[in-house]
Write a protein that holds these residues in place. Sequence first.
Motif, PDB file in Angstrom:
ATOM      1  N   HIS A   1       0.836  -1.198   0.000  1.00 46.37           N
ATOM      2  CA  HIS A   1       0.000   0.000   0.000  1.00 46.37           C
ATOM      3  C   HIS A   1       0.874   1.252   0.000  1.00 46.37           C
ATOM      4  N   ARG A   2       1.953   1.218   0.767  1.00 45.86           N
ATOM      5  CA  ARG A   2       2.875   2.361   0.804  1.00 45.86           C
ATOM      6  C   ARG A   2       3.630   2.508  -0.514  1.00 45.86           C
ATOM      7  N   ILE A   3       3.993   1.404  -1.122  1.00 51.11           N
ATOM      8  CA  ILE A   3       4.673   1.482  -2.421  1.00 51.11           C
ATOM      9  C   ILE A   3       3.769   2.147  -3.451  1.00 51.11           C
ATOM     10  N   ASN A   4       2.530   1.731  -3.497  1.00 50.53           N
ATOM     11  CA  ASN A   4       1.595   2.331  -4.453  1.00 50.53           C
ATOM     12  C   ASN A   4       1.389   3.813  -4.169  1.00 50.53           C
ATOM     13  N   ALA A   5       1.267   4.161  -2.896  1.00 54.50           N
ATOM     14  CA  ALA A   5       1.070   5.565  -2.523  1.00 54.50           C
ATOM     15  C   ALA A   5       2.313   6.396  -2.821  1.00 54.50           C
ATOM     16  N   GLY A   6       3.490   5.826  -2.581  1.00 55.92           N
ATOM     17  CA  GLY A   6       4.726   6.540  -2.872  1.00 55.92           C
ATOM     18  C   GLY A   6       4.882   6.825  -4.346  1.00 55.92           C
ATOM     19  N   ARG A   7       4.536   5.849  -5.161  1.00 58.22           N
ATOM     20  CA  ARG A   7       4.618   6.026  -6.618  1.00 58.22           C
ATOM     21  C   ARG A   7       3.710   7.167  -7.066  1.00 58.22           C
ATOM     22  N   VAL A   8       2.485   7.177  -6.584  1.00 54.64           N
ATOM     23  CA  VAL A   8       1.537   8.234  -6.946  1.00 54.64           C
ATOM     24  C   VAL A   8       2.035   9.588  -6.465  1.00 54.64           C
ATOM     25  N   ALA A   9       2.559   9.632  -5.238  1.00 58.37           N
ATOM     26  CA  ALA A   9       3.023  10.906  -4.677  1.00 58.37           C
ATOM     27  C   ALA A   9       4.150  11.498  -5.504  1.00 58.37           C
ATOM     28  N   VAL A  10       5.067  10.674  -5.972  1.00 54.22           N
ATOM     29  CA  VAL A  10       6.152  11.162  -6.826  1.00 54.22           C
ATOM     30  C   VAL A  10       5.610  11.607  -8.184  1.00 54.22           C
ATOM     31  N   GLN A  11       4.767  10.790  -8.775  1.00 56.63           N
ATOM     32  CA  GLN A  11       4.230  11.115 -10.097  1.00 56.63           C
ATOM     33  C   GLN A  11       3.452  12.427 -10.087  1.00 56.63           C
ATOM     34  N   GLN A  12       2.800  12.725  -8.969  1.00 54.88           N
ATOM     35  CA  GLN A  12       2.027  13.961  -8.882  1.00 54.88           C
ATOM     36  C   GLN A  12       2.908  15.205  -8.905  1.00 54.88           C
ATOM     37  N   GLN A  13       4.194  15.051  -8.610  1.00 52.74           N
ATOM     38  CA  GLN A  13       5.111  16.199  -8.587  1.00 52.74           C
ATOM     39  C   GLN A  13       5.878  16.382  -9.900  1.00 52.74           C
ATOM     40  N   VAL A  14       5.737  15.450 -10.812  1.00 47.56           N
ATOM     41  CA  VAL A  14       6.556  15.480 -12.034  1.00 47.56           C
ATOM     42  C   VAL A  14       6.279  16.713 -12.887  1.00 47.56           C
ATOM     43  N   ASP A  15       5.017  17.050 -13.109  1.00 57.81           N
ATOM     44  CA  ASP A  15       4.702  18.200 -13.958  1.00 57.81           C
ATOM     45  C   ASP A  15       5.286  19.492 -13.379  1.00 57.81           C
ATOM     46  N   PHE A  16       5.115  19.700 -12.091  1.00 55.18           N
ATOM     47  CA  PHE A  16       5.683  20.883 -11.437  1.00 55.18           C
ATOM     48  C   PHE A  16       7.209  20.865 -11.534  1.00 55.18           C
ATOM     49  N   PHE A  17       7.807  19.723 -11.275  1.00 61.82           N
ATOM     50  CA  PHE A  17       9.256  19.539 -11.355  1.00 61.82           C
ATOM     51  C   PHE A  17       9.773  19.935 -12.737  1.00 61.82           C
ATOM     52  N   ARG A  18       9.073  19.531 -13.765  1.00 58.90           N
ATOM     53  CA  ARG A  18       9.498  19.831 -15.138  1.00 58.90           C
ATOM     54  C   ARG A  18       9.265  21.300 -15.486  1.00 58.90           C
ATOM     55  N   ARG A  19       8.178  21.893 -15.005  1.00 65.04           N
ATOM     56  CA  ARG A  19       7.874  23.295 -15.329  1.00 65.04           C
ATOM     57  C   ARG A  19       8.891  24.251 -14.720  1.00 65.04           C
ATOM     58  N   GLN A  20       9.397  23.933 -13.551  1.00 65.54           N
ATOM     59  CA  GLN A  20      10.336  24.811 -12.856  1.00 65.54           C
ATOM     60  C   GLN A  20      11.781  24.620 -13.317  1.00 65.54           C
TER      61      GLN A  20
END
Length: 281
Positions: free
Chosen positions: A18-37
């Motif tokens: 459950h934590r692995i799945n949540a960690g993956r989602v949490a990282v993926q949610q930051q990718v667009d912001f990470f790339r824009r900056q």
Amino acid sequence: MGKLSTKLRRDPQTSVRHRINAGRVAVQQQVDFFRRQFGVVASDWKADETRVTFADFAISEKLFAELRGTFPQDDFCSEESSPEDELLALEAEFCWVLDPIDGTNNYFFGVPMCAISLALLRRGEPIYGFVYDLARGKLVEGGPEFGVIDGSTKASAKTSPLDKHSILALHFPMKPAETTALREWLENYRVRSFGSSTLALTYTALGKLDGCLDTRVKVWDIAAAYALIKGAGGDFHWFDEPAFPMTDFKVDQPKLRFAAGSTAFVEAAAKLDIGRKKEKD
């Protein structure tokens, strides 16, 4: 959430997944912001003379807010915690260790060798790591009991002996004793310095490099990639006391020195005399 929490407490393996799945989602949610900056964000200097950007703080806050909402009982450790914070004793079964941007200098200047690095620890040992590699646009993930996935492809560390074609990663600057000990390597192998210890270790786990040696990292730089190295079948050598199991956390901590990669690389590195680390680098 109540029923789910009860189920997770009864089934430790489900709790991990459950934590692995949540960690993956949490990282993926930051990718667009990470790339824009990337390459446009302003920066400042911290007390330890390392660069920091608004994006570092934003990713750290947003990513941990996502995970805390689901796992409030876990411990959370980030490079962007306040240096004045008291030493955090890690008492929870699970701990998350985050480097919101590894390779901040590269990120600021628009050099794509940088990454988001998130590790899941259990009883102080990294059991799973996520590394979003901006340069290749891929999420690398895995751990000791899971193997390593590079995007959608399984990967493993090298097993071949060192030869003139071997590619090694080092991190500069170095102390005189270190450059002296590494002279033969510098003269005989193909050496790279990425400006990101996370990516150097990750590429080693993926079998793109024979090994990685670094003497100036903090635990958040390597926690996720340590899990990847172990998951990919690579070896790890600490020149001083091992960082894991991790029992406490503080931003102002001693630097770590390690070598990781193929068995041949680690065996060769363990023989090097790179000097003794002083109490404060």
